[in-house]
Scaffold this active site. Sequence first.
Site, PDB file in Angstrom:
ATOM      1  N   SER A 151       0.825  -1.208   0.000  1.00 59.34           N
ATOM      2  CA  SER A 151       0.000   0.000   0.000  1.00 59.34           C
ATOM      3  C   SER A 151       0.860   1.260   0.000  1.00 59.34           C
ATOM      4  O   SER A 151       1.592   1.506  -0.934  1.00 59.34           O
ATOM      5  CB  SER A 151      -0.965  -0.027   1.195  1.00 59.34           C
ATOM      6  OG  SER A 151      -1.875   1.044   1.137  1.00 59.34           O
ATOM      7  N   ASP A 309      -0.765   1.129  -4.766  1.00 59.25           N
ATOM      8  CA  ASP A 309      -1.671   0.085  -5.264  1.00 59.25           C
ATOM      9  C   ASP A 309      -3.019   0.659  -5.667  1.00 59.25           C
ATOM     10  O   ASP A 309      -3.953  -0.088  -5.973  1.00 59.25           O
ATOM     11  CB  ASP A 309      -1.829  -1.051  -4.250  1.00 59.25           C
ATOM     12  CG  ASP A 309      -2.548  -0.639  -2.983  1.00 59.25           C
ATOM     13  OD1 ASP A 309      -2.385   0.522  -2.564  1.00 59.25           O
ATOM     14  OD2 ASP A 309      -3.270  -1.471  -2.409  1.00 59.25           O
ATOM     15  N   ASP A 311      -5.621   2.096  -4.293  1.00 58.18           N
ATOM     16  CA  ASP A 311      -6.910   1.885  -3.639  1.00 58.18           C
ATOM     17  C   ASP A 311      -7.315   3.108  -2.820  1.00 58.18           C
ATOM     18  O   ASP A 311      -8.423   3.147  -2.287  1.00 58.18           O
ATOM     19  CB  ASP A 311      -6.910   0.619  -2.780  1.00 58.18           C
ATOM     20  CG  ASP A 311      -5.879   0.635  -1.663  1.00 58.18           C
ATOM     21  OD1 ASP A 311      -5.082   1.586  -1.574  1.00 58.18           O
ATOM     22  OD2 ASP A 311      -5.871  -0.323  -0.859  1.00 58.18           O
TER      23      ASP A 311
END
Length: 578
Positions: A151, A309, A311
């Site tokens: 992340s 990533d 998100d």
Amino acid sequence: MENQELIKQVTEKAQRRLTPAYDAETQAEVKRMLENEDKTELIEAFYKDLEFGTGGLRGIMGVGSNRMNIYTVGKATQGYANYLNQKCSCPSVAIAYDSRIKSDVFARRAACILAANGIKVHLYQELMPTPSLSFAVRYLECSGGIVITASHNPAKYNGYKVYGSDGGQITTETANSILNEINNIDPFSDVKYMDFDAALSQKLIVYIEEKTVTAYIEAVSTQALCGDEINKNISVIYTPLNGSGLHCVMRTLKENGFTNIAVVKEQEQPDGNFPTCPYPNPEMKEALALGIQYASQLGSELLLATDPDCDRVGTAVKSADGYELLSGNEMGLLLFDYICRRRIALGKMPHNPILVKTIVTTDLAKLIAADYGVEVIDVLTGFKFIGEQIGLLEEKGEAERYIFGFEESYGYLSGGFVRDKDGVNASLLICEMFAYYKSHGQTLLEVLDALYKKYGYCLNTLRSYTFEGAEGFDTMTKIMENFRTAAPTAIAGKAITAISDYKTSVTSNTDGSKTIINLPQSNVMKFLLEGNTSVVIRPSGTEPKLKFYISVSAASRREAELAEVAIASEMEKTYFRK
């Protein structure tokens, strides 16, 4: 444990790596650590196994049982394979990876081990956002999924996240079942492996085709709430922070009419070293600094930054004083209000709509929800719990009731097509919302100010304290225990009205009564203070940090900021100083 006993244990553990079962580079690094008089590095690398939980694995890359490497990934994957082969008659797994160092290596390693266990693997051929993995699991009807990412952590980290057949991160029960399998594995003899090219030729590994990516982007696009009635020629700066967001974000925005987009060149291409943003976290102003420079030079109105990533999304908007960053809570409130407003205007608001948020996310959302007749469900920290609620609604045939979910750490999702926070979905909604309000002569800051005037000002902050290594872990454990055994009765002059301990699932009120918390047990403490103020403390599940959330309601921002500083200072002085 005495230091000499610990050194003996980690030495024995490390020496098991000095065999042909491990590559020459690993053996050389172990020898170096063993020969070093200072055993700190050896202890940190071997004092425990890298923990596997609902978030999978996450840690510093390197040699050792407490490090991310092909062997810790291999052991976890063999455990996952054993679990799947017990649960499914013909299991299959989708795999994605981001731009981090060795993400592609770890992804291939996992694929080869799964293939060796007779499990078909659908592998993205190039790096992709985490939400596209969640989508692929459902779209390809897989038994589960893996994404290799850490992340927003610094470059020295990587991670391994596991998803269920519903496209959501695995539950605590599933994680425990997989962990039991992992614990029964001898990493020196039990991990199966198959050559990658051989697995490809036998079609045990197949590449995920572009049509799956197209289907994902089309699903994201169904969440649009405006068409040609707004002017989409807004000037946007976008940075993927050297991560995986470039292709999907840019394609989605352009296919939905947003074409006036400039990309931060230094952060455009994948680079796991993150040379211009050492901490690629869109929550932090430093990570957005280069993007703000671009925006200032080009006179752009909006800056979007997705983490590696893709998100999560960070946002900055042009203001009278330059550019102002919007917090995760502020953007969540804006998006939620916008979604409600547009759904009602379009006649698309479902019967008994639902908002899902985490317990550390602003409670101001509840006041907005009440105005729109939206039910609010609070869940534990982590978007997996929001995804879980979508799944529960789907099981009841009520998936359409879910209209939005968000968490304070910049994660948003407006539809059930994936079961995790989605930076591609959020980027589209943010651009559309910005253009919608601009078409009506308003800025996002003005809309936010109007929400505060209507519902009252609420300041939400996050303070993180880093405690690395074995000693740091012990320190965090002691701090959390002190909060339980020596809890304050007041903080910064504000009386505590209730204390919620999510580890025991009990809320203790000042009148002596107790209330059961109907959520899974978690190592979290929440203090409710008078004046609609709260403090939440929890250890991070993915970083060696203790996180400290403060929510203060006040008549003005200045008043709230002063109260927040007073609360933080007193808590630090009492509990956080060694």
